[in-house]
Write an enzyme that holds these catalytic residues in place. Structure first.
Site, PDB file in Angstrom:
ATOM      1  N   ASP A 116      28.450   9.685 -34.560  1.00 41.61           N
ATOM      2  CA  ASP A 116      29.416  10.525 -33.854  1.00 41.61           C
ATOM      3  C   ASP A 116      30.043  11.444 -34.893  1.00 41.61           C
ATOM      4  O   ASP A 116      30.666  10.996 -35.844  1.00 41.61           O
ATOM      5  CB  ASP A 116      30.483   9.623 -33.207  1.00 41.61           C
ATOM      6  CG  ASP A 116      31.357  10.398 -32.239  1.00 41.61           C
ATOM      7  OD1 ASP A 116      31.116  11.611 -32.068  1.00 41.61           O
ATOM      8  OD2 ASP A 116      32.275   9.783 -31.669  1.00 41.61           O
TER       9      ASP A 116
ATOM     10  N   ASP B 262      27.358  16.432 -30.244  1.00 43.15           N
ATOM     11  CA  ASP B 262      27.808  15.834 -31.504  1.00 43.15           C
ATOM     12  C   ASP B 262      27.639  14.322 -31.576  1.00 43.15           C
ATOM     13  O   ASP B 262      28.295  13.661 -32.350  1.00 43.15           O
ATOM     14  CB  ASP B 262      29.275  16.214 -31.763  1.00 43.15           C
ATOM     15  CG  ASP B 262      30.206  15.712 -30.672  1.00 43.15           C
ATOM     16  OD1 ASP B 262      29.697  15.241 -29.632  1.00 43.15           O
ATOM     17  OD2 ASP B 262      31.430  15.783 -30.858  1.00 43.15           O
ATOM     18  N   GLU B 263      26.768  13.783 -30.749  1.00 43.08           N
ATOM     19  CA  GLU B 263      26.574  12.324 -30.735  1.00 43.08           C
ATOM     20  C   GLU B 263      25.113  12.014 -30.505  1.00 43.08           C
ATOM     21  O   GLU B 263      24.450  12.718 -29.749  1.00 43.08           O
ATOM     22  CB  GLU B 263      27.300  11.703 -29.535  1.00 43.08           C
ATOM     23  CG  GLU B 263      28.738  11.362 -29.701  1.00 43.08           C
ATOM     24  CD  GLU B 263      29.244  10.808 -28.380  1.00 43.08           C
ATOM     25  OE1 GLU B 263      29.021   9.602 -28.127  1.00 43.08           O
ATOM     26  OE2 GLU B 263      29.820  11.587 -27.595  1.00 43.08           O
TER      27      GLU B 263
END
Lengths: 370, 412
Positions: free
Chosen positions: B11, B109-110
């Protein structure tokens, strides 16, 4: 309280309440049975808040009147497994002692005052229906109620009281509808509609089955109360709009055919063996003198069944979810059913006798995209 | 027993804000808020991401931008530069593939990585995770937090615990001890509503949930309840899905002013369905599940979904389900702030070989001889829009004077 009960009668009563006892763990009260011993013998009650049922239990000698509240899940198996013909139940400090020849159980109860009042039959506007007629009507409708989420009113069965003692029940899910019309003695001339929860109507049918006398029922506020010699049922009514059922029953159809109930049921059932969850479809094709029923699933195979029919019109076809056809053929008793429809895209009517109409919406087959 | 898996959840820390701070040195050390235009405190969108400096003021993502502005008017408010962030996201995914081919991006973003097969090469999970973290930092000058665990569920929870630059490793035998003290809200599927329902049963921590009778949860919440119970025990066998394709397609819209004007809401919903349908067609997909998102004026948000018997693709089909969802979730007397539509459960349009569709007794629209017509309308719509742009054509049913007046503001 102290009673001597015929074990089998009491156990049967408890089992009958089983359908009403809530199986949840979050509301212990609704998993309990209230036992009231008094001048009129023993009455046992249970409720899940939406449906409440009180039953009379035969074969009980009341030695001391009183009321107890016991967990159904404990008392029912204890009585079921006791071998003796009769058992004695007596309350002792918030518990009940159940004694038979070689056994003694002490079951902890709850305060009977915490059990809700299930209500009485209203004084006015009572309708009386024959128990066999009621069972007949319930059996022909409840199966067609919707069970998944969606239109909440369709979880219930619409009950219509009309002029000249007519009594109708209507059940529908999005794709089919079952309608039965009978008579019920309605001296007050009550007219109107209300929606009964499916579970409530089922219990009402059972009440008719347990008793011998006609079932009396009436509506008070948002509850239906039904009563006969076996006991009393209270059921919440569903608030909501039931779709206009008269609109969806086609009045005329181009194609009218009479079919043997058993032969059709068997053919549809057998064809359905090759359908899958994704392709629940059987196709009906009528040609002169013959009905051909076919089914097909890409990953299973095909089925093709033929039956002779009296038909001499243009070739016609229509497709259905086989469950919708089997469901109704499984419950009608007459040897033949009448089927009528106009085309592949419009609702089809199956009729058994004058009082029962079943409408099923077809499966529309479309071509895969190119 | 199956081989023990090693899953990493990566993350990125304050991803959008961190990129802006990296590219614009004067922003470093300052509160940076990426999201909607605050319009001097009158703006209506939400915070997408904010820097850790901004978090000290109480700003967090998904917060109304107007509130963020009140908390810290001196923060640097920046618009979302989706293209730039997408570029960074792709760079990071390339780094993931140096460590394992089994990568499942879950958002910009993960991502989840299944590194079970690469452990020996990198000398064990801790060494691998450290190396991955350093590689991302060297290559992009951005930091990431990692959770390492035998399943996706626990890995995701772990990555969030020591942000930023965190690395939390949960061994298989530690799962229960790790989960039990945490509040139930860390579990996916426990939103504010579910949290309240659980609290009413006295369930606040995962320990409470794990010790609660499974049957009771099932009775009360259905399959969802049972799933939660499994999650509370750290049971999650879902694989790291490497397809990398979109799992759902949808659009949402924030109204210019909170509204209970039903014609406007319906028109907006139809407009969102049209946009969604067009993207489905472009992607050559159909979807079985239609989800409607509803946000009320007080920001309580709920979703209602239904899974259909046939996979939808046309605007009118999506709309029929979406509007039912809306009616189910709508509470009379409350104004709406946002609505959204998503189609998921996607399959390739060509994979779907229809064997027929159950027609409805009460709703005649799909039963009429109209399937072909809808298909032809869609084809014509695509032809016009491909040539003249997305606004060249629309259904009368999706026309809303209000939205037109607002000049089409949309949340990112």
């Amino acid at each position: 309280m102290r009673i001597v009960a015929n074990r089998e009668e009491l156990y049967r009563g408890l089992q009958r309440l089983g359908g009403v006892v809530s199986s949840g763990t979050q509301q212990p009260l609704y998993r309990h049975v209230k036992m009231e011993a008094g001048d009129e013998g023993l009455r046992i009650s249970a409720t899940d808040l939406e449906v409440g049922l009180t039953l009379k239990v035969d074969g009980v000698q009341v030695e001391e009147a009183g009321t107890v509240l016991l967990p159904h899940a404990r008392i029912s198996p204890v009585l079921g497994a006791t071998p003796d013909e009769s058992v004695t139940l007596a309350d002792a400090d918030g518990a009940v002692v159940i004694e038979a020849e070689n056994s003694r159980f002490r079951i902890l109860g709850e305060d009977p005052a915490s059990f809700p009042d299930l209500g009485e039959l209203p004084e006015d506007g009572i309708v009386e229906v024959d128990p066999d007629v009621l069972q007949y009507m319930v059996r022909r409708t409840v199966f067609a109620t919707a069970d998944e989420k969606g239109r909440y009113a369709l979880h219930g069965v619409l009950c219509v009281l009309g002029k000249e003692d007519t009594f109708e029940l209507v059940a529908a899910d999005g794709a089919r509808l079952a309608h039965v019309r009978k008579k019920a003695s309605n001296p007050a001339g009550v007219e109107g509609e209300f929606i009964i929860m499916r579970e409530g109507l089922e219990q009402m049918g059972r009440l008719a089955e347990y008793g011998k006398e006609p079932v009396h029922f009436g509506v008070l506020e948002n509850r239906l109360v039904a009563q006969n010699d076996a006991g009393r049922l209270v059921c919440q009514l569903i608030e909501g709009q039931f779709p206009n059922f008269r609109e969806v029953i086609p009045t005329e159809s181009k194609i009218n055919i009479q079919l043997g109930t058993q032969a059709l049921f068997s053919a549809v059932r057998r064809a359905s063996y090759v359908t899958t969850q994704e392709t629940r479809v059987v196709n009906f094709e009528f040609t002169t003198g013959e009905l051909q029923i076919t089914a097909e699933a890409a990953d299973v195979g095909q089925a093709e069944l033929k039956m002779p029919v009296e038909y001499d019109g243009e070739p016609a076809s229509i497709a259905f979810n086989p469950e919708y056809i089997e469901d109704v053929l499984a419950i009608v008793e007459r040897e033949t059913v009448k089927m009528r429809f106009t085309d592949r895209r419009s609702p089809c009517v199956l009729k058994s006798g004058l009082d029962y109409t079943y409408v099923v919406s077809p499966v529309i087959l479309e071509e895969p995209e190119t | 027993m199956a081989e023990e898996r090693v899953i990493i959840h990566v993350d990125m820390d304050a991803f959008f804000a961190a990129i802006e701070q990296r590219d614009n040195p004067p922003l470093r050390g300052r509160p940076v808020v990426v999201g909607a235009d605050p319009q001097g405190g009158k703006g209506r969108g939400v915070v997408s991401t904010c820097s850790y400096e901004a978090r000290e003021y109480g700003i967090h993502s998904a917060q109304p931008i107007s509130r963020a502005y009140r908390l810290c008017p001196d923060a640097v408010f920046l618009p979302v530069d989706g293209e730039k962030y997408g570029r960074e996201s792709r760079r990071i995914r390339h780094i993931f593939r140096e460590f394992t081919p089994q990568v499942q991006p879950i958002s910009i973003d993960e991502a989840f990585l299944d590194v079970t097969g690469s452990l020996r090469l990198f000398g064990g999970k801790r060494a691998l995770a450290r190396k991955l973290q350093r590689r991302i930092e060297q290559e992009t000058h951005l930091t990431a937090s990692l959770g390492v665990a035998p399943c996706k569920l626990v890995a995701k929870i772990a990555s969030d615990l020591e942000k930023p630059r965190g690395l939390v490793i949960v061994e298989p035998e530690e799962i229960e001890a790790f989960l039990r003290p945490l509040p139930v809200k860390v579990l996916p599927g426990v939103g504010p509503r579910m949290r309240q329902s659980l609290a009413r049963l006295g369930i606040r921590t995962i320990a409470h949930l794990a010790d609660y009778p499974r049957e009771s949860l099932r009775e009360r919440f259905g399959d969802h309840g049972e799933n939660l119970w499994s999650k509370a025990h750290g049971i999650d066998e879902s694989p790291v899905a490497t397809g990398g394709e979109a799992k759902s397609i949808g659009h949402e819209h924030t109204f210019g002013t909170d509204t209970d004007n039903w014609p406007e809401v319906r028109a907006t919903l139809m407009w969102l369905c049209e946009k969604t349908a067009r993207r489905l067609r472009k992607a050559e997909k159909r979807g079985f599940t239609v989800t409607t998102k509803i946000r009320f004026e007080d920001f309580t948000t709920l979703t209602r979904q239904q899974t259909l018997e046939f996979p939808v693709r046309e605007a009118t089909e999506i709309y029929a389900a979406a509007v039912r969802n809306l009616q189910e979730g709508y509470e009379a007397g409350r104004k709406l702030r946002l609505i959204g539509v998503t189609v998921s459960g996607l399959i390739g349009a060509r994979e779907w070989k229809p064997k027929g569709r159950q027609s409805s007794l009460f709703e005649h629209a799909p039963a009429e001889a109209s399937d072909d017509i809808h298909r032809r309308i869609a084809r014509a719509e695509d032809a016009v829009k491909d040539r003249f742009g997305e606004d060249a054509l629309r259904r009368g049913a999706s026309y809303s004077p209000q939205r037109r007046a607002e000049n089409k503001r949309e949340e990112p």
